[in-house]
Write a protein that holds these residues in place. Structure first.
Motif, PDB file in Angstrom:
ATOM      1  N   TYR A 125       0.882  -1.152   0.001  1.00 28.00           N
ATOM      2  CA  TYR A 125       0.027   0.068   0.091  1.00 28.00           C
ATOM      3  C   TYR A 125       0.898   1.388  -0.016  1.00 28.00           C
ATOM      4  N   LEU A 126       2.067   1.292   0.928  1.00 34.51           N
ATOM      5  CA  LEU A 126       2.979   2.317   0.849  1.00 34.51           C
ATOM      6  C   LEU A 126       3.596   2.600  -0.522  1.00 34.51           C
ATOM      7  N   VAL A 127       3.948   1.624  -1.206  1.00 36.96           N
ATOM      8  CA  VAL A 127       4.603   1.649  -2.452  1.00 36.96           C
ATOM      9  C   VAL A 127       3.484   2.226  -3.658  1.00 36.96           C
ATOM     10  N   LEU A 146      -0.161  -2.795  -8.573  1.00 35.92           N
ATOM     11  CA  LEU A 146       0.235  -3.332  -7.506  1.00 35.92           C
ATOM     12  C   LEU A 146      -1.077  -3.904  -6.593  1.00 35.92           C
ATOM     13  N   ALA A 147      -2.171  -2.902  -6.868  1.00 32.84           N
ATOM     14  CA  ALA A 147      -3.086  -3.076  -5.880  1.00 32.84           C
ATOM     15  C   ALA A 147      -3.660  -4.547  -5.741  1.00 32.84           C
ATOM     16  N   PRO A 148      -4.037  -5.385  -6.991  1.00 33.62           N
ATOM     17  CA  PRO A 148      -4.741  -6.831  -6.588  1.00 33.62           C
ATOM     18  C   PRO A 148      -3.821  -7.726  -5.725  1.00 33.62           C
ATOM     19  N   THR A 149      -2.545  -7.439  -5.848  1.00 35.20           N
ATOM     20  CA  THR A 149      -1.523  -8.385  -4.920  1.00 35.20           C
ATOM     21  C   THR A 149      -1.665  -7.895  -3.690  1.00 35.20           C
ATOM     22  N   GLY A 150      -1.723  -6.717  -3.565  1.00 38.25           N
ATOM     23  CA  GLY A 150      -1.556  -6.051  -2.187  1.00 38.25           C
ATOM     24  C   GLY A 150      -2.912  -6.733  -1.730  1.00 38.25           C
TER      25      GLY A 150
END
Lengths: 256, 222, 78
Positions: free
Chosen positions: A76-78, A101-105
């Motif tokens: 989330y930070l990235v 990135l969102a779905p993996t996070g």
């Protein structure tokens, strides 16, 4: 001063048509590293690390639970970082990265909750307690859902990029506030019924297994995100000549 | 600068007054939601007293959420929003004016009605001033945070549900400190810390949210 | 080595349900994500190829504004 030259060579990869082949070349290496490290981590976790004195074998969930929780927060930070870069520098690739990135996070966030529940049942006697960490993790999952839903609901990619970036940044500002408020609320309501903070003394091999699994999760995330970003780049850049060339090569069964 | 602020504020309050049916619907929603709880959990006074702060706060939060989509929708539809964005005035200023008008027309009535509803739930009378104060400090934060979400979801299909998904997690700290203040007062531990934190949250939201909201409006109308 | 036999390993000291439930779901989700990501690539390529044939190769090139210019602003500045 050679800094203009150097910055040029680094920023070269901010251009989608340079990034696309680079990502394609790097992703398999990260995936291989993830596989090797996962096998090593599981071997350490299941065959080298000793049985925990108080919890027995159940504690072995830690080797995915903790890395997943770390990843979910860090991703989330990235995401927020790339969103800020995208808003300030106006680079399309930054927005693509944050959306890739969102779905993996979110997946790691769910894994952390799921494994936490399965670990909680035998140790605390309940699948779910309204503990500060669990609750913050749940809210983080909702923040991921909001980001994904917003970026998917907007059809114009330019608007989707920027709107997503704003909500990612607003969420990142709020994450510490949410954590603090939930902890405050938790100490008032739960008292000392659950003490997660009393960290059991961990054997070195346990710690090592956890770290190896954490690095494996990193490698996995990087590989998957690079692959997902590649598809998004093709989609976004479909009007350009280089994507046309890539597609022609794919159509002839060649490799991009 | 102040004249722009006041002009937008006056205009929005006038519009809210003309469409006062909407405001009354929000208020009726708040009242009905609170009245549903005794039917759901039973009319045992001790139990109602225990859940009263949470019920009142959650109902206020939902009432705010339901009216949020109105914040920019009308101005977006008739082109006022674009005019405002094109004007040379700082956008954060008139955004703040609009949020203030929104709060005065939907938040303030909820704050005013809440003590009466609290009596229905048998909340201790000594905690009523804290309830009013916590709502008065907390609902503007909901309006400010919600304005960012409303700006981002402007004109989207299914925007209402999306707005809820976006802002409800952000509302959690306000809910915790708001309901916590009432509960702390009712149980005799004092609500000063909660109220101070709510006040701090309001100051922070006032400082940051109008800018984020203005940026979001630019993105959505681009 | 921690385990006396394979059955002891699978039994996990009686916590098989919790331990294997955690690992099973985690790896299933990761595998699912990988499949979805790889399939998305295949779908994107077939869809874009069809799109290019439909609009014609020449008009696909730089016809719409949203794709941006082939040379991005980042590079042209230096």
């Amino acid at each position: 001063m050679n800094s203009p030259e150097r910055s040029r060579s680094l920023f070269r990869f901010a251009a989608p048509h340079n990034f696309y082949p680079l990502a394609g070349r790097l992703a398999p290496w990260f995936a291989t590293a993830a596989l090797v490290l996962t096998v090593a981590g599981l071997w350490l976790g299941f065959f080298v690390a000793p049985t925990d004195a108080t919890q027995g074998e159940v504690y072995r969930v830690i080797f995915i639970h903790v890395p997943a929780a770390w990843m979910s927060m860090f991703v989330y930070l990235v995401m927020a970082f790339w969103s800020a870069v995208g808003l300030v520098m106006n680079t399309r690739l930054s927005f693509i990265m944050s959306q890739a990135l969102a779905p993996t996070g979110a997946m790691f966030c769910f894994v952390a909750l799921w494994t936490g529940a399965l670990w909680g049942k035998p140790t605390w006697g309940a699948y779910w307690v309204w503990d500060a960490r669990l609750t913050s993790q749940l809210l983080l999952l909702f923040l991921y859902f909001g980001f994904i839903a917003l970026t998917r609901a907007i059809e114009d990619p330019r608007r989707a990029d920027r709107a997503g970036a704003i909500i990612a940044l607003v969420g990142a500002v709020n994450v510490p506030i949410i954590y603090f408020s939930v902890q405050w609320w938790n100490t008032l309501h739960q008292g000392a019924s659950v003490s997660l903070n009393k960290a059991p003394s961990m054997a070195t091999t346990m710690l090592l297994g956890m770290l190896v699994m954490a690095i494996a999760a990193w490698m996995y995330t990087i590989a998957v995100v690079l692959w997902r970003a590649r598809s998004m780049i093709l989609e976004r850049e479909r009007h350009t000549e280089w994507v046309g060339a890539v597609l022609e090569r794919e159509a002839q069964g060649g490799r991009a | 600068m102040l004249s722009t602020f006041l002009a937008v504020l006056r205009r929005d309050l006038l519009l809210a007054w003309r469409g006062r049916a909407d405001v009354l619907v929000t208020l009726a929603f708040f009242v009905i939601v609170v009245c549903l709880f005794p039917f759901g959990v039973g009319a045992e006074p001790n139990q109602l007293r225990a859940i009263a702060p949470g019920v009142l706060w959650v109902a206020a939060l939902l009432a705010c959420l339901l009216s949020l989509h109105r914040l920019f929708a009308q101005d977006h539809a008739d082109g006022t929003l674009e005019q405002l964005l094109l004007s040379s005035e700082p956008a954060a200023l008139w955004v703040a004016a609009k949020v203030l008008a929104f709060w005065l027309s939907t938040g303030l009535p909820v704050v005013a009605v809440a003590p009466g509803l609290a009596l229905l739930l048998d909340l201790e009378q000594g905690a009523l001033p804290v309830l009013v104060l916590s709502l008065a400090l907390g609902t503007p934060i909901l309006g400010l945070l919600g304005a960012v979400g409303a700006a981002l979801t402007l004109g989207l299909r299914g925007g209402g549900m999306l707005l809820a998904l976006l802002v409800l997690p952000l509302f959690v700290p306000v809910l915790i400190f708001g309901a916590g203040a009432v509960e702390a007062e009712a149980s005799g531990t004092g609500a000063a810390a909660h109220l101070l934190l709510l006040g701090g949250g309001l100051a922070g939201a006032l400082a940051l949210a109008p800018w984020a909201c203005a940026a979001a409006l630019r993105i959505s109308t681009d | 080595m921690q385990w006396e036999s394979w059955s002891a390993f699978w039994n996990m000291g009686g916590a098989a349900y919790f331990v294997w439930g955690s690992y099973g779901v985690t790896f299933a989700l990761m595998a699912l994500e990988l499949v979805l990501v790889l399939r998305r690539r295949k779908d994107t390529i077939t869809r874009l190829l069809r799109w290019r044939r439909a609009v014609g190769k020449d008009s696909a090139r730089g016809s719409a504004k949203e794709g941006g210019t082939p040379v991005p602003a980042m590079e042209s500045e230096t």
